[in-house]
Each structure stands twice: as structure tokens, then as C-alpha cells.
Design a protein around this motif. Structure first.
Motif, PDB file in Angstrom:
ATOM      1  N   ALA A 255      41.867  30.375  39.099  1.00  0.00           N
ATOM      2  CA  ALA A 255      41.995  31.247  40.268  1.00  0.00           C
ATOM      3  C   ALA A 255      41.064  32.448  40.149  1.00  0.00           C
ATOM      4  O   ALA A 255      40.412  32.848  41.132  1.00  0.00           O
ATOM      5  CB  ALA A 255      43.440  31.705  40.429  1.00  0.00           C
ATOM      6  N   LEU A 256      40.984  33.025  38.953  1.00  0.00           N
ATOM      7  CA  LEU A 256      40.065  34.152  38.743  1.00  0.00           C
ATOM      8  C   LEU A 256      38.620  33.717  38.904  1.00  0.00           C
ATOM      9  O   LEU A 256      37.814  34.410  39.538  1.00  0.00           O
ATOM     10  CB  LEU A 256      40.269  34.740  37.344  1.00  0.00           C
ATOM     11  N   PHE A 257      38.288  32.585  38.339  1.00  0.00           N
ATOM     12  CA  PHE A 257      36.910  32.103  38.400  1.00  0.00           C
ATOM     13  C   PHE A 257      36.493  31.805  39.838  1.00  0.00           C
ATOM     14  O   PHE A 257      35.347  32.054  40.230  1.00  0.00           O
ATOM     15  CB  PHE A 257      36.764  30.841  37.545  1.00  0.00           C
ATOM     16  N   ALA A 258      37.419  31.273  40.648  1.00  0.00           N
ATOM     17  CA  ALA A 258      37.088  30.912  42.022  1.00  0.00           C
ATOM     18  C   ALA A 258      37.059  32.121  42.944  1.00  0.00           C
ATOM     19  O   ALA A 258      36.188  32.210  43.826  1.00  0.00           O
ATOM     20  CB  ALA A 258      38.096  29.878  42.547  1.00  0.00           C
ATOM     21  N   MET A 259      37.979  33.060  42.761  1.00  0.00           N
ATOM     22  CA  MET A 259      38.103  34.171  43.709  1.00  0.00           C
ATOM     23  C   MET A 259      37.315  35.406  43.292  1.00  0.00           C
ATOM     24  O   MET A 259      36.796  36.137  44.142  1.00  0.00           O
ATOM     25  CB  MET A 259      39.581  34.538  43.888  1.00  0.00           C
ATOM     26  N   ILE A 260      37.219  35.652  42.007  1.00  0.00           N
ATOM     27  CA  ILE A 260      36.499  36.844  41.531  1.00  0.00           C
ATOM     28  C   ILE A 260      35.062  36.478  41.167  1.00  0.00           C
ATOM     29  O   ILE A 260      34.108  37.059  41.666  1.00  0.00           O
ATOM     30  CB  ILE A 260      37.220  37.482  40.330  1.00  0.00           C
ATOM     31  N   GLY A 261      34.911  35.483  40.312  1.00  0.00           N
ATOM     32  CA  GLY A 261      33.580  35.025  39.941  1.00  0.00           C
ATOM     33  C   GLY A 261      32.825  36.038  39.096  1.00  0.00           C
ATOM     34  O   GLY A 261      33.323  37.104  38.737  1.00  0.00           O
ATOM     35  N   ARG A 262      31.586  35.690  38.773  1.00  0.00           N
ATOM     36  CA  ARG A 262      30.727  36.579  37.986  1.00  0.00           C
ATOM     37  C   ARG A 262      29.885  37.430  38.929  1.00  0.00           C
ATOM     38  O   ARG A 262      29.536  37.016  40.031  1.00  0.00           O
ATOM     39  CB  ARG A 262      29.834  35.750  37.071  1.00  0.00           C
ATOM     40  N   GLY A 263      29.546  38.624  38.491  1.00  0.00           N
ATOM     41  CA  GLY A 263      28.793  39.545  39.328  1.00  0.00           C
ATOM     42  C   GLY A 263      29.652  40.418  40.204  1.00  0.00           C
ATOM     43  O   GLY A 263      29.147  41.339  40.864  1.00  0.00           O
ATOM     44  N   ASN A 264      30.942  40.165  40.238  1.00  0.00           N
ATOM     45  CA  ASN A 264      31.876  40.994  41.004  1.00  0.00           C
ATOM     46  C   ASN A 264      32.135  42.279  40.235  1.00  0.00           C
ATOM     47  O   ASN A 264      32.394  42.248  39.031  1.00  0.00           O
ATOM     48  CB  ASN A 264      33.182  40.219  41.208  1.00  0.00           C
ATOM     49  N   PRO A 265      32.078  43.460  40.891  1.00  0.00           N
ATOM     50  CA  PRO A 265      32.335  44.711  40.160  1.00  0.00           C
ATOM     51  C   PRO A 265      33.735  44.794  39.568  1.00  0.00           C
ATOM     52  O   PRO A 265      33.962  45.554  38.616  1.00  0.00           O
ATOM     53  CB  PRO A 265      32.116  45.798  41.224  1.00  0.00           C
ATOM     54  N   ALA A 266      34.670  44.019  40.105  1.00  0.00           N
ATOM     55  CA  ALA A 266      36.030  44.040  39.571  1.00  0.00           C
ATOM     56  C   ALA A 266      36.227  43.042  38.439  1.00  0.00           C
ATOM     57  O   ALA A 266      37.280  43.051  37.797  1.00  0.00           O
ATOM     58  CB  ALA A 266      37.029  43.739  40.689  1.00  0.00           C
TER      59      ALA A 266
END
Length: 319
Positions: A255-266
Motif C-alpha cells: 500500500a505504501l509503495f503504490a500510494m506514496i512511492g519514491r520521490g514523494n516528499p512524505a
């Protein structure tokens, strides 16, 4: 010799078989070769694909390897020391625990939903079960993309609704540290309710209707019947869901990988323990550190599960 004596000498005793037709019986503990062969093949697969990776992971956690896993060097507890010295380990543990706690909120919520779905005389129960179970069947990565659109800070449906009810500056949910992990947790909660409702519905069907009739004769209303009949007899299913939900919460990654992903400031502030393992083992190619993180996750899950099994003796009712 008399005829009676001859008969007594030659006739077999009652309940006994003749030596020629007698079959040998194995001992009660003897099961034969075929069951052992089938179970042995199964246990061989379990040992190769489950237990050996755990053992190998434990060994690797005490080693330092190159990027391809070769040239192992024993480093003792250095990988564990480096793990707990990382500045983000605290936030990773906190995010994992927060996600797990929010998922556990879904268990009592699912009890209420399942009880309403299984109300006597309610029409279309199968339709309601299907509606609640569909999110569990959907592909998590695809559903996560839909939730990303809902959480969009500019045109997402959630922020549009908040603006309608008077919130002038709603947050950018999945790019703001603090809000992002809560947004992902709500998504996980939504995905888990369908499975919970199906399990609890099965448990509700196993409660005898006579108990509700007896409670009604004693003057118990619907709320009291739910409190003193439904919930106590549903505790085995609730306990099962609490175990599976806790294990699933500690495995937070997709869920984190799909919704946040890499490059996200959060992203740095929303990593879970499994996300930390992924970065160490597959991004930084530090397999020893990744193995140490995996062992820590395993220990967390084992400790929490043991505590739950010890505590269930006080509140789970097995009929």
C-alpha cells in the motif's frame, strides 16, 4: 475321546480367527508407509520453502556480503547495531504500529457490520456480503491508484467534499508527512473489512438461535442480546481476525509503495519496517542489514502473537 471333548479341542474360541485366515493388526501408533510418504513430501516442501529461508536469513543477518550476496564475512551483531542506530528506525516502527492499530479498529467495526448483515429476516444478505467482500478481491495495486485520485489535493473527491462543508484549506493527504500514513491506513482498513465480515458472518451462523430465544424470554433486548450473546460467542472469530490483522499490519509495504512511492516528499517519514527492509536489501544491496531487519520484524510479530495467545485465555469463549 468323547464327541464334546473333540469339539472343544478343535473349535476356535469365540472372537478368534483361524491361524490361516488371521490378519496381522498393527499397533495403534502404526499408520503405515503411505501416509508418512505423503506427509513427508509436504513437510519437505515446507522445510525447503519456509523454514530454510528463515534459517538462511538468520545466518545472513550476522554476515556482510557484496551486492550479489557473495563473499560473506561474519560481522556478529554489527547489522543489528547499525539498524537500531538509523535515525528512521523509530518512525518506521511507529508507522507500522499506527497502521496495525488502525487496521485493528476494523475488527469491532466488522462485528457491527456482520451483525447487521446477518439480522434475521433481512433480505438480500448474499448481495450485502458480496458488496463488502468485493474490495478484498480487487487487485490492491489497482485499487490504490483509485484511492490516490480520491486523496488528490487539488481535484480529489475527498478534498472537494471538505471544501463544500467549509474547510478552506484541506491537506494534501499523500504528500504531507503525518497525514500520509493515516491516509494509507484508512485505505488498508477499507480493504480489510470485506474479509473480516465474511469470517464473522460464518461465526454468527454457528450461534444457536435458541440462545437468542432464551435471552428474549429473560427480557433481553436486541442491544443486550448483542452484548451478552453475540459478542461472547463470536470471540473465537474475533481472536482469529486480531491475529491475522496484526500479522498483516506488520507486513505493510504494498500500500505504501503504490500510494506514496519514491520521490514523494512524505516518503522518508512514512516508511514501515518492511519498507526499510526493501531499501536496505534491494536498493542499497546491503543484504546483511536487510536480513537483520527481517529478523526484527519476525520477532515483533512473534512477541505480539504470543501476547495475544496468552491474553485470549481471559476473554475468548470456546463453546
Amino acid at each position: 475321546m468323547s464327541e464334546a471333548g473333540a469339539r472343544g479341542a478343535t473349535a476356535p474360541r469365540p472372537g478368534s480367527a483361524s491361524p490361516k485366515g488371521r490378519r496381522r493388526r498393527g499397533s495403534p501408533t502404526s499408520v503405515g508407509a503411505w501416509p508418512v510418504a505423503f506427509i513427508g513430501l509436504l513437510m519437505l516442501g515446507v522445510a525447503v520453502f519456509y523454514y530454510w529461508p528463515i534459517v538462511k536469513n538468520i545466518i545472513t543477518s550476522f554476515q556482510q556480503t557484496n551486492a550479489f550476496g557473495g563473499d560473506p564475512q561474519f560481522v556478529g551483531l554489527d547489522n543489528y547495531k547499525s539498524l537500531f542506530a538509523e535515525p528512521e528506525i523509530g518512525s518506521a516502527i511507529g508507522n507500522t504500529l499506527l497502521y496495525t492499530l488502525i487496521l485493528l479498529i476494523g475488527v469491532p467495526l466488522s462485528v457491527a457490520i456482520a451483525s447487521m448483515v446477518e439480522l434475521p429476516g433481512l433480505r438480500g444478505k448474499s448481495v450485502y456480503r458480496m458488496i463488502y467482500f468485493l474490495p478484498y478481491l480487487a487487485m490492491p495495486m489497482a485499487v490504490a491508484q483509485v484511492w490516490k485520485v480520491l486523496y488528490n489535493g487539488n481535484f480529489g473527491l475527498i478534498n472537494q467534499f471538505l471544501r463544500v462543508v467549509g474547510v478552506d484549506d484541506p491537506p494534501y493527504w499523500i504528500v504531507t508527512p503525518g497525514f500520509a500514513i493515516v491516509a494509507v491506513s484508512v485505505f488498508g482498513l477499507w480493504c480489510s473489512i470485506g474479509f473480516n465480515v465474511i469470517i464473522l458472518s460464518s461465526g454468527l451462523k454457528g450461534i444457536p438461535r435458541e440462545l437468542y430465544e432464551a435471552a428474549s424470554i429473560d427480557g433481553a433486548t436486541g442491544v443486550k442480546q448483542f452484548r451478552w450473546v453475540t459478542v461472547p460467542l463470536l470471540t473465537p472469530s474475533i481472536f482469529f481476525l486480531s491475529i491475522t490483522t496484526t500479522i498483516g499490519g506488520f507486513q505493510l509495504f504494498d500500500a505504501l509503495f503504490a500510494m506514496i512511492g519514491r520521490g514523494n516528499p512524505a516518503e522518508p517519514k512514512t516508511r514501515s519496517l518492511v519498507s526499510l527492509f526493501y531499501r536496505q536489501a534491494f536498493v542499497d544491496s546491503n543484504q546483511g542489514a536487510g536480513a537483520a531487519t527481517a529478523i526484527v520484524i519476525l520477532l515483533f510479530v512473534a512477541i505480539v502473537t504470543v501476547i495475544q495467545f496468552i491474553g485470549q485465555k481471559k476473554w475468548v469463549n470456546y463453546v
